[in-house]
Write a protein that holds these residues in place. Structure first.
Motif, PDB file in Angstrom:
ATOM      1  N   ASN A   1       0.809  -1.213   0.000  1.00  0.00           N
ATOM      2  CA  ASN A   1       0.000   0.000   0.000  1.00  0.00           C
ATOM      3  C   ASN A   1       0.852   1.278   0.000  1.00  0.00           C
ATOM      4  OD1 ASN A   1      -2.582   1.122  -0.165  1.00  0.00           O
ATOM      5  ND2 ASN A   1      -2.711   1.415   2.037  1.00  0.00           N
ATOM      6  N   ILE A   2       1.939   1.271  -0.787  1.00  0.00           N
ATOM      7  CA  ILE A   2       2.838   2.425  -0.870  1.00  0.00           C
ATOM      8  C   ILE A   2       3.223   2.710  -2.330  1.00  0.00           C
ATOM      9  CG2 ILE A   2       3.832   2.125   1.432  1.00  0.00           C
ATOM     10  CD1 ILE A   2       6.295   0.862   0.024  1.00  0.00           C
ATOM     11  N   CYS A   3       3.639   3.947  -2.568  1.00  0.00           N
ATOM     12  CA  CYS A   3       4.203   4.322  -3.863  1.00  0.00           C
ATOM     13  C   CYS A   3       5.677   3.934  -3.858  1.00  0.00           C
ATOM     14  CB  CYS A   3       4.043   5.825  -4.107  1.00  0.00           C
ATOM     15  SG  CYS A   3       4.742   6.381  -5.669  1.00  0.00           S
ATOM     16  N   THR A   4       6.071   3.063  -4.776  1.00  0.00           N
ATOM     17  CA  THR A   4       7.460   2.613  -4.825  1.00  0.00           C
ATOM     18  C   THR A   4       8.312   3.419  -5.802  1.00  0.00           C
ATOM     19  OG1 THR A   4       6.920   0.928  -6.477  1.00  0.00           O
ATOM     20  CG2 THR A   4       6.890   0.258  -4.152  1.00  0.00           C
ATOM     21  N   HIS A   5       7.677   4.025  -6.807  1.00  0.00           N
ATOM     22  CA  HIS A   5       8.391   4.834  -7.800  1.00  0.00           C
ATOM     23  C   HIS A   5       7.504   5.986  -8.253  1.00  0.00           C
ATOM     24  CE1 HIS A   5      10.268   0.856  -8.205  1.00  0.00           C
ATOM     25  NE2 HIS A   5      11.362   1.526  -8.490  1.00  0.00           N
ATOM     26  N   GLU A   6       8.134   7.112  -8.502  1.00  0.00           N
ATOM     27  CA  GLU A   6       7.446   8.234  -9.134  1.00  0.00           C
ATOM     28  C   GLU A   6       8.326   8.746 -10.255  1.00  0.00           C
ATOM     29  OE1 GLU A   6       5.156  12.445  -8.266  1.00  0.00           O
ATOM     30  OE2 GLU A   6       6.295  11.520  -6.654  1.00  0.00           O
ATOM     31  N   LEU A   7       7.774   8.809 -11.447  1.00  0.00           N
ATOM     32  CA  LEU A   7       8.494   9.256 -12.636  1.00  0.00           C
ATOM     33  C   LEU A   7       7.830  10.519 -13.148  1.00  0.00           C
ATOM     34  CD1 LEU A   7       8.354   5.761 -14.332  1.00  0.00           C
ATOM     35  CD2 LEU A   7      10.233   6.636 -12.941  1.00  0.00           C
ATOM     36  N   VAL A   8       8.635  11.517 -13.502  1.00  0.00           N
ATOM     37  CA  VAL A   8       8.113  12.758 -14.083  1.00  0.00           C
ATOM     38  C   VAL A   8       8.925  13.018 -15.352  1.00  0.00           C
ATOM     39  CG1 VAL A   8       7.581  15.186 -13.692  1.00  0.00           C
ATOM     40  CG2 VAL A   8       7.558  13.589 -11.766  1.00  0.00           C
ATOM     41  N   PRO A   9       8.490  12.447 -16.482  1.00  0.00           N
ATOM     42  CA  PRO A   9       9.297  12.560 -17.698  1.00  0.00           C
ATOM     43  C   PRO A   9       9.368  13.959 -18.293  1.00  0.00           C
ATOM     44  CG  PRO A   9       7.300  11.289 -18.099  1.00  0.00           C
ATOM     45  CD  PRO A   9       7.344  11.585 -16.641  1.00  0.00           C
ATOM     46  N   ASP A  10       8.334  14.767 -18.145  1.00  0.00           N
ATOM     47  CA  ASP A  10       8.317  16.116 -18.712  1.00  0.00           C
ATOM     48  C   ASP A  10       7.505  16.987 -17.753  1.00  0.00           C
ATOM     49  OD1 ASP A  10       8.710  18.205 -20.454  1.00  0.00           O
ATOM     50  OD2 ASP A  10       7.650  17.277 -22.138  1.00  0.00           O
ATOM     51  N   GLU A  11       8.190  17.642 -16.834  1.00  0.00           N
ATOM     52  CA  GLU A  11       7.545  18.353 -15.728  1.00  0.00           C
ATOM     53  C   GLU A  11       6.449  19.316 -16.182  1.00  0.00           C
ATOM     54  OE1 GLU A  11       8.984  20.942 -11.919  1.00  0.00           O
ATOM     55  OE2 GLU A  11      10.365  19.510 -12.794  1.00  0.00           O
ATOM     56  N   ASP A  12       5.337  19.284 -15.483  1.00  0.00           N
ATOM     57  CA  ASP A  12       4.178  20.151 -15.715  1.00  0.00           C
ATOM     58  C   ASP A  12       3.478  19.932 -17.052  1.00  0.00           C
ATOM     59  OD1 ASP A  12       4.334  21.364 -13.190  1.00  0.00           O
ATOM     60  OD2 ASP A  12       5.834  22.779 -13.917  1.00  0.00           O
ATOM     61  N   VAL A  13       3.705  18.786 -17.687  1.00  0.00           N
ATOM     62  CA  VAL A  13       2.969  18.400 -18.888  1.00  0.00           C
ATOM     63  C   VAL A  13       2.174  17.151 -18.526  1.00  0.00           C
ATOM     64  CG1 VAL A  13       3.093  17.681 -21.294  1.00  0.00           C
ATOM     65  CG2 VAL A  13       4.749  19.341 -20.411  1.00  0.00           C
ATOM     66  N   ALA A  14       0.858  17.255 -18.595  1.00  0.00           N
ATOM     67  CA  ALA A  14      -0.010  16.167 -18.146  1.00  0.00           C
ATOM     68  C   ALA A  14       0.284  14.859 -18.867  1.00  0.00           C
ATOM     69  CB  ALA A  14      -1.471  16.550 -18.363  1.00  0.00           C
ATOM     70  N   ILE A  15       0.340  13.784 -18.091  1.00  0.00           N
ATOM     71  CA  ILE A  15       0.388  12.438 -18.651  1.00  0.00           C
ATOM     72  C   ILE A  15      -1.064  11.980 -18.753  1.00  0.00           C
ATOM     73  CG2 ILE A  15       1.134  10.048 -18.328  1.00  0.00           C
ATOM     74  CD1 ILE A  15       3.500  11.834 -18.849  1.00  0.00           C
ATOM     75  N   ARG A  16      -1.519  11.663 -19.946  1.00  0.00           N
ATOM     76  CA  ARG A  16      -2.922  11.333 -20.177  1.00  0.00           C
ATOM     77  C   ARG A  16      -3.228   9.850 -20.096  1.00  0.00           C
ATOM     78  NH1 ARG A  16      -5.910  15.428 -18.896  1.00  0.00           N
ATOM     79  NH2 ARG A  16      -4.969  17.305 -19.703  1.00  0.00           N
ATOM     80  N   THR A  17      -2.252   9.012 -20.448  1.00  0.00           N
ATOM     81  CA  THR A  17      -2.528   7.583 -20.478  1.00  0.00           C
ATOM     82  C   THR A  17      -1.288   6.767 -20.138  1.00  0.00           C
ATOM     83  OG1 THR A  17      -3.546   5.821 -21.809  1.00  0.00           O
ATOM     84  CG2 THR A  17      -2.068   7.337 -22.953  1.00  0.00           C
ATOM     85  N   VAL A  18      -1.525   5.614 -19.537  1.00  0.00           N
ATOM     86  CA  VAL A  18      -0.461   4.640 -19.283  1.00  0.00           C
ATOM     87  C   VAL A  18      -0.974   3.271 -19.701  1.00  0.00           C
ATOM     88  CG1 VAL A  18       0.726   5.839 -17.405  1.00  0.00           C
ATOM     89  CG2 VAL A  18      -1.197   4.354 -16.863  1.00  0.00           C
ATOM     90  N   THR A  19      -0.067   2.440 -20.175  1.00  0.00           N
ATOM     91  CA  THR A  19      -0.391   1.059 -20.506  1.00  0.00           C
ATOM     92  C   THR A  19       0.852   0.213 -20.286  1.00  0.00           C
ATOM     93  OG1 THR A  19      -1.483  -0.371 -22.122  1.00  0.00           O
ATOM     94  CG2 THR A  19       0.169   1.165 -22.975  1.00  0.00           C
ATOM     95  N   ILE A  20       0.644  -1.070 -20.098  1.00  0.00           N
ATOM     96  CA  ILE A  20       1.763  -1.965 -19.862  1.00  0.00           C
ATOM     97  C   ILE A  20       1.573  -3.219 -20.706  1.00  0.00           C
ATOM     98  CG2 ILE A  20       0.715  -3.038 -17.818  1.00  0.00           C
ATOM     99  CD1 ILE A  20       3.708  -2.896 -16.675  1.00  0.00           C
ATOM    100  N   ALA A  21       2.694  -3.738 -21.229  1.00  0.00           N
ATOM    101  CA  ALA A  21       2.647  -4.953 -22.043  1.00  0.00           C
ATOM    102  C   ALA A  21       2.156  -6.129 -21.205  1.00  0.00           C
ATOM    103  CB  ALA A  21       4.031  -5.249 -22.614  1.00  0.00           C
ATOM    104  N   SER A  22       1.537  -7.087 -21.849  1.00  0.00           N
ATOM    105  CA  SER A  22       0.964  -8.236 -21.135  1.00  0.00           C
ATOM    106  C   SER A  22       2.006  -9.056 -20.388  1.00  0.00           C
ATOM    107  CB  SER A  22       0.172  -9.121 -22.092  1.00  0.00           C
ATOM    108  OG  SER A  22       1.017  -9.620 -23.114  1.00  0.00           O
ATOM    109  N   ASP A  23       3.280  -8.994 -20.823  1.00  0.00           N
ATOM    110  CA  ASP A  23       4.330  -9.702 -20.095  1.00  0.00           C
ATOM    111  C   ASP A  23       4.946  -8.842 -18.988  1.00  0.00           C
ATOM    112  OD1 ASP A  23       5.964  -7.873 -21.421  1.00  0.00           O
ATOM    113  OD2 ASP A  23       7.165  -9.387 -22.451  1.00  0.00           O
ATOM    114  N   GLY A  24       4.482  -7.593 -18.847  1.00  0.00           N
ATOM    115  CA  GLY A  24       4.970  -6.690 -17.809  1.00  0.00           C
ATOM    116  C   GLY A  24       6.324  -6.083 -18.090  1.00  0.00           C
ATOM    117  N   GLY A  25       6.868  -6.321 -19.286  1.00  0.00           N
ATOM    118  CA  GLY A  25       8.216  -5.866 -19.597  1.00  0.00           C
ATOM    119  C   GLY A  25       8.337  -4.436 -20.084  1.00  0.00           C
ATOM    120  N   THR A  26       7.242  -3.849 -20.568  1.00  0.00           N
ATOM    121  CA  THR A  26       7.296  -2.504 -21.129  1.00  0.00           C
ATOM    122  C   THR A  26       6.122  -1.680 -20.625  1.00  0.00           C
ATOM    123  OG1 THR A  26       8.322  -3.367 -23.146  1.00  0.00           O
ATOM    124  CG2 THR A  26       7.378  -1.161 -23.267  1.00  0.00           C
ATOM    125  N   LEU A  27       6.437  -0.484 -20.121  1.00  0.00           N
ATOM    126  CA  LEU A  27       5.442   0.481 -19.687  1.00  0.00           C
ATOM    127  C   LEU A  27       5.524   1.672 -20.632  1.00  0.00           C
ATOM    128  CD1 LEU A  27       3.484   1.757 -17.549  1.00  0.00           C
ATOM    129  CD2 LEU A  27       5.531   2.604 -16.405  1.00  0.00           C
TER     130      LEU A  27
END
Length: 95
Positions: A59-85
């Motif tokens: 029940n904790i956040c283990t990672h926080e990524l901010v690839p382009d500060e102050d630009v909204a991230i609209r969507t996330v998806t992950i490969a079915s094998d879990g290898g690519t986000l």
């Protein structure tokens, strides 16, 4: 175990199972979320440009990524094998 993820129009998202309900907090409204194929992690993104990886067991956040500060991230998806986000932002960039 099945999960139900709710994305209200605020800074929290809710994850429910048949046994428990948990809330996860962002500093900005949450845009999208996906359960990792391992069923142990939740990946979410928000309007401030943050992608968070949550450990559902701890029940904790283990990672926080901010690839382009102050630009909204609209969507996330992950490969079915879990290898690519992949995350996509308002500037039509994918990470």
């Amino acid at each position: 175990m099945g999960y139900e993820v709710r994305l209200p129009f605020d800074h929290q998202l809710t994850v429910r199972t048949s046994q428990v309900q948990r809330k996860y907090h962002h500093d900005a409204p949450v845009n999208d979320a996906v359960i990792h194929p391992n069923q142990g992690e939740l990946i979410s993104c928000d309007q401030a440009g943050s992608v968070k990886i949550w450990d559902l067991g701890e029940n904790i956040c283990t990672h926080e990524l901010v690839p382009d500060e102050d630009v909204a991230i609209r969507t996330v998806t992950i490969a079915s094998d879990g290898g690519t986000l992949v995350a996509g932002n308002d500037n039509v960039r994918s990470y």
